[in-house]
Design a protein around this motif. Sequence first.
Motif, PDB file in Angstrom:
ATOM      1  N   SER A  13       0.831  -1.207   0.000  1.00 50.31           N
ATOM      2  CA  SER A  13       0.000   0.000   0.000  1.00 50.31           C
ATOM      3  C   SER A  13       0.866   1.258   0.000  1.00 50.31           C
ATOM      4  CB  SER A  13      -0.943   0.016   1.204  1.00 50.31           C
ATOM      5  OG  SER A  13      -0.273  -0.421   2.341  1.00 50.31           O
ATOM      6  N   LYS A  26       0.187   2.679  -6.541  1.00 47.36           N
ATOM      7  CA  LYS A  26      -0.512   1.798  -7.494  1.00 47.36           C
ATOM      8  C   LYS A  26      -1.776   2.429  -8.054  1.00 47.36           C
ATOM      9  CE  LYS A  26      -1.379  -1.755  -4.929  1.00 47.36           C
ATOM     10  NZ  LYS A  26      -0.880  -1.409  -3.623  1.00 47.36           N
ATOM     11  N   THR A  46      -8.781  -3.516  -7.047  1.00 50.26           N
ATOM     12  CA  THR A  46      -9.291  -4.699  -6.324  1.00 50.26           C
ATOM     13  C   THR A  46      -9.271  -4.502  -4.809  1.00 50.26           C
ATOM     14  OG1 THR A  46      -7.138  -5.812  -6.264  1.00 50.26           O
ATOM     15  CG2 THR A  46      -8.552  -6.257  -8.167  1.00 50.26           C
ATOM     16  N   GLY A  47      -8.417  -3.578  -4.324  1.00 50.90           N
ATOM     17  CA  GLY A  47      -8.415  -3.289  -2.883  1.00 50.90           C
ATOM     18  C   GLY A  47      -9.796  -2.827  -2.421  1.00 50.90           C
ATOM     19  N   ALA A  48     -10.494  -2.110  -3.314  1.00 53.45           N
ATOM     20  CA  ALA A  48     -11.821  -1.601  -2.961  1.00 53.45           C
ATOM     21  C   ALA A  48     -12.793  -2.749  -2.674  1.00 53.45           C
ATOM     22  CB  ALA A  48     -12.365  -0.721  -4.085  1.00 53.45           C
ATOM     23  N   TYR A  54     -11.972  -5.724  -1.259  1.00 53.83           N
ATOM     24  CA  TYR A  54     -11.684  -6.186   0.105  1.00 53.83           C
ATOM     25  C   TYR A  54     -12.155  -5.152   1.123  1.00 53.83           C
ATOM     26  CZ  TYR A  54      -9.149  -9.871  -2.145  1.00 53.83           C
ATOM     27  OH  TYR A  54      -8.856 -10.963  -2.910  1.00 53.83           O
ATOM     28  N   ARG A  55     -12.008  -3.883   0.768  1.00 51.75           N
ATOM     29  CA  ARG A  55     -12.484  -2.826   1.657  1.00 51.75           C
ATOM     30  C   ARG A  55     -14.002  -2.906   1.832  1.00 51.75           C
ATOM     31  NH1 ARG A  55      -9.130   1.656   2.566  1.00 51.75           N
ATOM     32  NH2 ARG A  55      -7.047   1.246   1.797  1.00 51.75           N
ATOM     33  N   ARG A  68     -12.721   4.351   2.626  1.00 48.57           N
ATOM     34  CA  ARG A  68     -11.361   4.904   2.551  1.00 48.57           C
ATOM     35  C   ARG A  68     -10.788   5.276   3.914  1.00 48.57           C
ATOM     36  NH1 ARG A  68      -9.273   2.850  -1.664  1.00 48.57           N
ATOM     37  NH2 ARG A  68     -11.006   2.484  -3.052  1.00 48.57           N
ATOM     38  N   SER A 110      -9.342   0.367   6.258  1.00 41.59           N
ATOM     39  CA  SER A 110      -8.083  -0.183   5.719  1.00 41.59           C
ATOM     40  C   SER A 110      -7.652  -1.401   6.530  1.00 41.59           C
ATOM     41  CB  SER A 110      -6.946   0.847   5.801  1.00 41.59           C
ATOM     42  OG  SER A 110      -7.213   1.958   5.014  1.00 41.59           O
ATOM     43  N   SER A 118      -8.953  -9.841   4.132  1.00 40.41           N
ATOM     44  CA  SER A 118      -8.265 -10.354   2.937  1.00 40.41           C
ATOM     45  C   SER A 118      -7.408 -11.584   3.255  1.00 40.41           C
ATOM     46  CB  SER A 118      -7.411  -9.258   2.287  1.00 40.41           C
ATOM     47  OG  SER A 118      -6.239  -9.011   3.036  1.00 40.41           O
ATOM     48  N   GLY A 157      -3.596  -4.527  -7.250  1.00 40.50           N
ATOM     49  CA  GLY A 157      -3.891  -5.298  -6.043  1.00 40.50           C
ATOM     50  C   GLY A 157      -2.631  -5.834  -5.413  1.00 40.50           C
ATOM     51  N   ARG A 158      -2.732  -7.028  -4.845  1.00 38.14           N
ATOM     52  CA  ARG A 158      -1.573  -7.655  -4.200  1.00 38.14           C
ATOM     53  C   ARG A 158      -1.197  -8.977  -4.869  1.00 38.14           C
ATOM     54  NH1 ARG A 158      -3.020  -3.674  -2.106  1.00 38.14           N
ATOM     55  NH2 ARG A 158      -2.573  -2.828  -0.047  1.00 38.14           N
ATOM     56  N   ASP A 159      -2.188  -9.619  -5.482  1.00 32.47           N
ATOM     57  CA  ASP A 159      -1.996 -10.973  -6.022  1.00 32.47           C
ATOM     58  C   ASP A 159      -2.496 -11.069  -7.452  1.00 32.47           C
ATOM     59  OD1 ASP A 159      -4.651 -10.540  -5.488  1.00 32.47           O
ATOM     60  OD2 ASP A 159      -5.066 -12.610  -4.927  1.00 32.47           O
ATOM     61  N   ILE A 160      -2.516  -9.945  -8.153  1.00 28.51           N
ATOM     62  CA  ILE A 160      -3.095  -9.968  -9.508  1.00 28.51           C
ATOM     63  C   ILE A 160      -2.172 -10.752 -10.447  1.00 28.51           C
ATOM     64  CG2 ILE A 160      -4.056  -8.585 -11.388  1.00 28.51           C
ATOM     65  CD1 ILE A 160      -5.451  -8.356  -8.563  1.00 28.51           C
ATOM     66  N   ARG A 173       0.386   8.419   1.937  1.00 32.78           N
ATOM     67  CA  ARG A 173      -0.937   8.057   2.467  1.00 32.78           C
ATOM     68  C   ARG A 173      -1.429   9.121   3.447  1.00 32.78           C
ATOM     69  NH1 ARG A 173      -3.816   3.303   1.993  1.00 32.78           N
ATOM     70  NH2 ARG A 173      -3.140   3.632  -0.128  1.00 32.78           N
ATOM     71  N   ARG A 212       0.661 -13.558   5.319  1.00 32.48           N
ATOM     72  CA  ARG A 212      -0.528 -14.405   5.444  1.00 32.48           C
ATOM     73  C   ARG A 212      -0.345 -15.656   4.588  1.00 32.48           C
ATOM     74  NH1 ARG A 212      -3.819 -10.053   2.110  1.00 32.48           N
ATOM     75  NH2 ARG A 212      -3.150 -10.666   0.042  1.00 32.48           N
TER      76      ARG A 212
HETATM   77  O1   DC Z   1      -4.934  -1.463  -1.982  1.00 35.34           O
HETATM   78  P1   DC Z   1      -5.748  -1.210  -0.715  1.00 35.34           P
HETATM   79  O2   DC Z   1      -4.981  -0.481   0.349  1.00 35.34           O
HETATM   80  O3   DC Z   1      -7.055  -0.542  -1.023  1.00 35.34           O
HETATM   81  O4   DC Z   1      -6.097  -2.679  -0.143  1.00 35.34           O
HETATM   82  C1   DC Z   1      -6.781  -2.875   1.055  1.00 35.34           C
HETATM   83  C2   DC Z   1      -6.392  -4.237   1.645  1.00 35.34           C
HETATM   84  O5   DC Z   1      -6.913  -5.280   0.818  1.00 35.34           O
HETATM   85  C3   DC Z   1      -4.903  -4.473   1.765  1.00 35.34           C
HETATM   86  O6   DC Z   1      -4.462  -4.427   3.107  1.00 35.34           O
HETATM   87  C4   DC Z   1      -4.665  -5.863   1.234  1.00 35.34           C
HETATM   88  C5   DC Z   1      -5.955  -6.305   0.640  1.00 35.34           C
HETATM   89  N1   DC Z   1      -5.856  -6.650  -0.766  1.00 35.34           N
HETATM   90  C6   DC Z   1      -5.543  -7.946  -1.095  1.00 35.34           C
HETATM   91  O7   DC Z   1      -5.309  -8.747  -0.196  1.00 35.34           O
HETATM   92  N2   DC Z   1      -5.509  -8.345  -2.380  1.00 35.34           N
HETATM   93  C7   DC Z   1      -5.758  -7.476  -3.360  1.00 35.34           C
HETATM   94  N3   DC Z   1      -5.726  -7.887  -4.627  1.00 35.34           N
HETATM   95  C8   DC Z   1      -6.049  -6.119  -3.056  1.00 35.34           C
HETATM   96  C9   DC Z   1      -6.072  -5.731  -1.747  1.00 35.34           C
END
Ligand code: DC
Length: 228
Positions: A12, A16, A34-36, A38-39, A90, A95, A102, A128-131, A156, A186
């Motif tokens: 984060s 991105k 994609t974070g949105a 999970y949010r 947000r 967060s 997630s 995202g994190r795992d795209i 931030r 994780r």
């Molecule tokens: O990008 P972000 O800060 O909006 O993401 C919020 C949370 O969601 C972040 O702590 C990790 C998770 N996340 C995830 O696990 N996989 C993703 N593809 C996007 C976000």
Amino acid sequence: MKTVSIAIDGPSGAGKSSLAKALARELGFIYVDTGALYRSVGYQVLKRGGAPSDSVFVKKLLPDLKVELKYIDGSQRVFVNNQDVSDMIRTPEVSMAASAVSAIPAVREFLFDLQRETAKKNNVVMDGRDIGTVVLPDADIKIFLTASPEERARRRFLELKEKGIEASFEDVLADMIKRDYDDANRQTAPLRKAEDAITVDTTGNTFEQSLEIIKQIVQERLNERSGS
Ligand code: DC
């Protein structure tokens, strides 16, 4: 015709979302944050009085949630049960909740199809994190964006301030370091760079400099792709 997918992963605050959004606009692609997603799940858990780390509570809630992505005037909006939650997700509290939910495999599975389907139907820049590793392992271009924790916390912090959300820099940095640790450690889909991703470190760059670097990478790859 086959669609084009650009995957942008990273911790984060690496820039991105703003970079992915600008890139998508230039290319005429859809930007998928994609974070949105999970949010929006984390937000619903808090709204219903649950603890985001309580996997039993969260799993029970999932069948009641209809999560949708809509594009209004070119901007992504997230709807949960027909309510637009885009502006409520947000806050620093959401967060942390997003990071916690997630880590629950059922949540990741729940959001998987929506992400895949969106990329199948549209040319996308998806962040995202795992795209690049899990959601779109065959993405045409993969970028891993990073920056030092202090720089990411500073960005931030300014972003929150701009939105009128109160927070101290120390708290933002501490949250950032905790979220980095949790996201990278994780068991399910931890944050890591895909082997075929190109790393871009944005520390010390202006937004325009980083965008230029990314645009160059993308242009080269797209040229290679159309030439082959
Ligand atoms: O990008 P972000 O800060 O909006 O993401 C919020 C949370 O969601 C972040 O702590 C990790 C998770 N996340 C995830 O696990 N996989 C993703 N593809 C996007 C976000």
